[in-house]
Design a protein around this motif. Structure first.
Motif, mmCIF file in Angstrom:
data_model
loop_
_atom_site.group_PDB
_atom_site.id
_atom_site.type_symbol
_atom_site.label_atom_id
_atom_site.label_comp_id
_atom_site.label_asym_id
_atom_site.label_seq_id
_atom_site.Cartn_x
_atom_site.Cartn_y
_atom_site.Cartn_z
ATOM 1 N N ASP A 85 53.346 42.432 59.480
ATOM 2 C CA ASP A 85 52.691 41.493 60.221
ATOM 3 C C ASP A 85 52.844 40.441 59.487
ATOM 4 O OD1 ASP A 85 50.023 40.290 61.414
ATOM 5 O OD2 ASP A 85 49.034 41.502 61.551
ATOM 6 N N PRO A 86 53.272 39.249 60.547
ATOM 7 C CA PRO A 86 54.025 37.946 60.490
ATOM 8 C C PRO A 86 52.169 37.569 60.024
ATOM 9 C CG PRO A 86 53.965 38.504 62.047
ATOM 10 C CD PRO A 86 53.493 40.427 62.395
ATOM 11 N N GLY A 87 51.324 37.347 60.421
ATOM 12 C CA GLY A 87 50.422 36.777 59.388
ATOM 13 C C GLY A 87 50.119 36.945 58.433
ATOM 14 N N TYR A 88 50.751 38.030 58.001
ATOM 15 C CA TYR A 88 50.207 38.432 56.133
ATOM 16 C C TYR A 88 50.855 37.446 55.141
ATOM 17 C CZ TYR A 88 47.713 42.963 57.594
ATOM 18 O OH TYR A 88 46.926 43.688 57.516
ATOM 19 N N PRO A 89 50.035 36.989 54.181
ATOM 20 C CA PRO A 89 50.777 36.362 53.323
ATOM 21 C C PRO A 89 52.140 36.909 52.989
ATOM 22 C CG PRO A 89 48.738 36.732 52.473
ATOM 23 C CD PRO A 89 49.040 37.094 53.423
ATOM 24 N N PRO A 90 53.233 36.165 52.551
ATOM 25 C CA PRO A 90 54.994 36.793 52.163
ATOM 26 C C PRO A 90 54.789 37.295 51.061
ATOM 27 C CG PRO A 90 54.863 34.001 52.933
ATOM 28 C CD PRO A 90 53.532 34.649 52.308
ATOM 29 N N ASN A 91 53.812 37.540 50.057
ATOM 30 C CA ASN A 91 53.688 38.101 49.333
ATOM 31 C C ASN A 91 53.156 39.400 49.402
ATOM 32 O OD1 ASN A 91 51.520 37.354 48.985
ATOM 33 N ND2 ASN A 91 51.104 37.150 46.834
ATOM 34 N N ARG A 92 52.352 39.438 49.868
ATOM 35 C CA ARG A 92 51.502 40.616 50.132
ATOM 36 C C ARG A 92 53.133 41.735 51.720
ATOM 37 N NH1 ARG A 92 46.481 42.888 50.134
ATOM 38 N NH2 ARG A 92 46.294 44.972 51.923
ATOM 39 N N LEU A 93 53.344 40.716 51.898
ATOM 40 C CA LEU A 93 54.861 42.086 52.877
ATOM 41 C C LEU A 93 56.085 42.181 51.854
ATOM 42 C CD1 LEU A 93 55.025 39.510 55.873
ATOM 43 C CD2 LEU A 93 53.768 42.377 56.041
ATOM 44 N N SER A 94 56.564 41.274 51.299
ATOM 45 C CA SER A 94 57.518 41.534 50.138
ATOM 46 C C SER A 94 56.977 42.578 49.435
ATOM 47 C CB SER A 94 57.274 40.740 49.383
ATOM 48 O OG SER A 94 58.025 39.501 49.651
ATOM 49 N N TYR A 95 55.004 43.187 48.655
ATOM 50 C CA TYR A 95 55.170 44.072 48.515
ATOM 51 C C TYR A 95 54.992 45.385 49.081
ATOM 52 C CZ TYR A 95 52.457 47.339 46.091
ATOM 53 O OH TYR A 95 51.706 48.662 45.314
ATOM 54 N N ILE A 96 55.002 45.198 50.520
ATOM 55 C CA ILE A 96 55.427 46.600 51.014
ATOM 56 C C ILE A 96 56.435 46.811 51.758
ATOM 57 C CG2 ILE A 96 54.664 47.434 53.541
ATOM 58 C CD1 ILE A 96 52.073 45.344 54.066
ATOM 59 N N ILE A 97 57.505 46.078 51.844
ATOM 60 C CA ILE A 97 58.487 46.188 51.906
ATOM 61 C C ILE A 97 58.922 47.026 50.798
ATOM 62 C CG2 ILE A 97 60.877 44.667 51.782
ATOM 63 C CD1 ILE A 97 59.566 43.261 53.601
ATOM 64 N N LYS A 98 58.920 46.394 49.082
ATOM 65 C CA LYS A 98 59.014 47.069 47.800
ATOM 66 C C LYS A 98 58.862 48.823 47.985
ATOM 67 C CE LYS A 98 60.087 42.382 45.842
ATOM 68 N NZ LYS A 98 59.881 41.661 45.026
ATOM 69 N N ASP A 99 57.485 49.028 48.821
ATOM 70 C CA ASP A 99 56.746 50.215 48.011
ATOM 71 C C ASP A 99 56.927 51.768 48.545
ATOM 72 O OD1 ASP A 99 54.654 51.073 46.328
ATOM 73 O OD2 ASP A 99 53.534 51.479 48.352
ATOM 74 N N SER A 100 57.621 50.692 50.198
ATOM 75 C CA SER A 100 58.064 51.565 51.042
ATOM 76 C C SER A 100 59.293 51.971 50.415
ATOM 77 C CB SER A 100 57.941 50.939 52.202
ATOM 78 O OG SER A 100 58.179 50.042 52.712
ATOM 79 N N ARG A 101 60.167 51.242 50.325
ATOM 80 C CA ARG A 101 61.390 50.747 49.761
ATOM 81 C C ARG A 101 62.136 51.572 51.636
ATOM 82 N NH1 ARG A 101 62.422 55.499 45.253
ATOM 83 N NH2 ARG A 101 60.615 54.281 43.740
ATOM 84 N N VAL A 102 61.911 50.381 52.875
ATOM 85 C CA VAL A 102 62.084 50.618 53.685
ATOM 86 C C VAL A 102 63.648 49.957 54.030
ATOM 87 C CG1 VAL A 102 61.366 47.983 54.681
ATOM 88 C CG2 VAL A 102 61.633 50.285 55.972
ATOM 89 N N GLY A 103 64.549 50.065 54.499
ATOM 90 C CA GLY A 103 65.623 50.492 54.164
ATOM 91 C C GLY A 103 66.386 48.603 55.566
ATOM 92 N N ILE A 104 64.918 48.994 56.550
ATOM 93 C CA ILE A 104 66.012 48.502 58.310
ATOM 94 C C ILE A 104 64.305 47.895 58.399
ATOM 95 C CG2 ILE A 104 66.901 48.621 60.310
ATOM 96 C CD1 ILE A 104 68.105 50.838 59.698
ATOM 97 N N VAL A 105 64.689 46.231 58.673
ATOM 98 C CA VAL A 105 64.137 46.032 59.576
ATOM 99 C C VAL A 105 63.401 45.398 60.736
ATOM 100 C CG1 VAL A 105 61.548 43.825 59.135
ATOM 101 C CG2 VAL A 105 62.188 45.336 57.184
ATOM 102 N N LEU A 106 63.210 45.446 62.073
ATOM 103 C CA LEU A 106 63.712 44.875 63.419
ATOM 104 C C LEU A 106 62.793 43.583 63.672
ATOM 105 C CD1 LEU A 106 63.238 48.415 65.833
ATOM 106 C CD2 LEU A 106 65.189 46.863 64.321
ATOM 107 N N CYS A 107 63.241 42.353 63.902
ATOM 108 C CA CYS A 107 62.344 41.201 63.661
ATOM 109 C C CYS A 107 63.272 40.181 65.683
ATOM 110 C CB CYS A 107 62.942 40.414 63.211
ATOM 111 S SG CYS A 107 64.305 39.673 62.367
ATOM 112 N N ALA A 108 62.587 39.691 65.559
ATOM 113 C CA ALA A 108 62.280 38.782 67.031
ATOM 114 C C ALA A 108 63.011 37.562 66.670
ATOM 115 C CB ALA A 108 61.667 38.996 67.840
#
Length: 613
Positions: A85-108
């Motif tokens: 969610d773009p409305g989430y704080p950056p550090n929360r998004l960073s945690y989700i990315i690291k915890d999920s180990r996602v390798g690809i992210v789509l953006c616009a």
């Protein structure tokens, strides 16, 4: 139970109605054929990058046609989407990315700008959907392919992963729920069969992708060939603009949390006339108060209101209740959706008698696999099912409920520290952990309390380290950088010590109520007086000074919507965004004067008059 996959169901609609309008947002619109082609293009790019069964792909986008195509493209590739969610704080998004180990992210948008803002490493590939020519080896056309050409070899395993949604966690960090395609298909088929679409229906996509109601809003309509209007957050947060949008777009079905429904009913006296096409309303996400249900029946006598119960762990919804024409003291959460069982059990997992309160457990096809990388938590919440076949499971919801004499379920409350705020699940322990990370604090306690209007508020209490001092306002700002806005307490009170019972336990009943009374200068002008009166009315206070901040007085984003709506009804031109930006009577009055009291611009945020090319 033999379900066709999400991918196949959508492609069937695209093949059957390629020229039909599928979705629109503002002046942008797209047909089923075009959306199918665009999703195919994205799916090819993802498959070439190794996306397939159970592979996560992040989605970092606001509500848009790009987001719609991105989610469909992930599903077509056989992967699972991870909302960021773009409305989430950056550090929360960073945690989700690291915890999920996602390798690809789509953006616009510019991928490198987003990568830098979150500090994403080289191990994560960011793809900008607005720059498809930059994707090596991928055609940039959005053609209208046939169903056979679009076949991307989904292996037919509808029990594969379809989403990973992070919710608040009691350990101090959010946890990822792993949902299956089978569970979501079961939820969709129940609604399609129980409440089939009629010719000419139109859906509304207005929920964050991080909240599972968005799954029904998107797939529930498109997979039946029903077009959807995408509504931006800025409109949803403005009650008057939102109702205007629903009316102009001729929306026929809507999912709302009770707090939003309350605001719509309170601020739109002619809602029954204006939204006469909107005949099926679904309330979910939090308990539906009886007074809201009664007001709904009075103001929209021709419409139907359903109360749905569930969680991300059970594919969004697992029980339903038709509110009907009765006026019970409590609104039931109803009966299980097909292919699910609900059990009310005691602490030894024994069924309790009818009318006796116990903990609610769910079994059936709707259950998620568990939690991302958390086998311990998965084992704690997903138990072996003693009432079902070998290998079946029970999900322990943590909700307390009872069977009513009529056979329906009544929700009683929570058995732990989890609460629902504006439809979002919040673990109070996560807020406490975030407070304890502040170097000036020794202890923290967070509670949920209902105010006079039955609106839940989160309140925090802290004990500073000896020799340290910190204000509640500074602590709220500290949390706002670390947590979503709905998790930031309405007030944080520093105490010299936490109150204790004679046995040494925390005495929650002795925690002081926050003082939201005014301590600033009274209004000096007619506009300030009008705004001060509206502040007091919305917040249920005796008086408000001109420098008192809305959020410091216990307000939240819904309060800002209510305030803006009432202000415009009183002849001012204040918007919810202006309330969030200025916060005080004095600043809002100055902004109103500077605007010259210009009338708010005409809103057509979903391009209701748009037709397919």
């Amino acid at each position: 139970m033999n379900y066709r996959s999400l991918k196949t169901l959508f492609e069937s609609q695209a093949a059957r109605h390629p020229g039909r309008l599928a979705a629109w947002c503002g002046n942008q619109k797209i047909t089923f054929g075009q959306l199918n082609g665009r999703a195919n293009q994205i799916a090819r790019a993802l498959r070439r990058r190794g996306v397939g069964t159970d592979v996560l792909v992040g989605v970092y986008m606001n509500r848009s046609l790009d987001m719609l195509a991105g989610v469909l493209g992930i599903v077509k590739a056989g992967g699972a989407y991870l909302p960021l969610d773009p409305g989430y704080p950056p550090n929360r998004l960073s945690y989700i990315i690291k915890d999920s180990r996602v390798g690809i992210v789509l953006c616009a948008g510019p991928a490198e700008d987003w990568r830098k803002s979150l500090g994403v490493g080289d191990g994560v590939e960011v793809l900008d959907l607005r720059a498809p020519d930059a994707w090596p080896g991928t055609r940039s056309d959005a053609g209208t392919e046939t169903e056979s050409e679009a076949n991307l070899d989904l292996d037919g395993n509808v029990n594969q992963l379809v989403y990973a949604i992070y919710t608040s966690g009691s350990t101090g960090q959010p946890k990822g729920v792993l949902g299956t395609e089978l569970g979501m298909l079961n939820r969709l088929h129940w609604m399609w069969e129980r409440f089939p679409f009629r010719t000419g229906e139109i859906g509304c996509v207005k929920t964050s992708l991080s909240f599972l109601d968005s799954f029904w809003e998107i797939f529930g309509h498109l997979l039946q060939g029903v077009p959807v209007a995408l509504v931006p957050d800025v409109v949803v947060k403005d009650t008057a603009a939102f109702v205007q949008t629903l009316e102009a777009a001729r929306v026929t079905r809507l999912v709302v949390v009770p707090s939003l429904l309350r605001a719509m009913l309170s601020n739109t006296p002619d809602i029954g006339t204006r939204l006469r096409r909107l005949t099926l309303w679904v309330s979910s996400g939090e308990a539906l108060p009886p007074e809201i249900a009664r007001r709904f029946r009075e103001m929209l006598p021709s419409a139907r209101l359903l109360n749905l119960y569930g969680a991300s762990e059970v594919s969004a919804d697992c029980a339903w209740y038709d509110v009907g024409e009765s006026a019970p003291e409590d609104v039931a959460i109803g009966r299980p959706i097909p292919n699910n069982d609900i059990h009310i059990l005691d602490e030894r997992l024994r069924p309790v008698p009818k009318g006796v309160t116990g903990e609610l457990y769910v079994a059936g096809v709707s259950l998620a696999r568990g939690y991302m990388g958390r086998p311990d938590l998965t084992a704690e919440r997903f138990l072996a099912n003693p009432f079902g076949p070998p290998g079946s499971r029970l999900y322990r919801t943590g909700d307390m409920a009872r069977w009513r004499p009529d056979g329906a379920l009544a929700y009683v409350g929570r058995a732990d520290q989890q609460v629902k705020i504006r439809g979002f699940r919040v673990e109070l322990g996560e807020i406490e952990a975030a407070l304890r990370s502040h170097p000036a604090l020794f202890q923290s306690v967070v509670i949920a309390r209902e105010d006079g209007s039955s609106r839940k508020q989160i309140l925090g209490y802290v004990v500073p380290v000896d020799g340290q001092s910190v204000s509640g306002s500074d602590l709220r700002s500290y949390l706002a950088e670390r947590l979503p806005d709905y998790m930031v307490p309405a007030a944080i009170l520093p105490l010299s010590a936490l109150p204790l019972t004679p046995t040494g336990k925390l005495d929650r009943n002795a925690l002081p109520a926050p003082d939201f009374s005014s301590h600033s200068q009274p209004p000096q002008t007619p506009t300030e007086q009008l705004l001060a009166d509206l502040f007091a009315e919305v917040l249920e206070l005796d008086q408000v000074g001109i420098e008192d901040k809305l959020f410091d007085l216990g307000g939240d984003s819904l309060s800002s919507i209510d305030l803006a709506t009432r202000s415009r009804a009183a002849g001012l031109s204040i918007t919810p965004l202006a309330v969030l930006q200025h916060q005080t009577v004095k600043a809002l009055a100055a902004a109103e004067a500077a605007s010259g009291k210009a009338a708010p611009p005409h809103l057509d945020p979903v391009g209701a008059s748009a037709e397919p090319a």
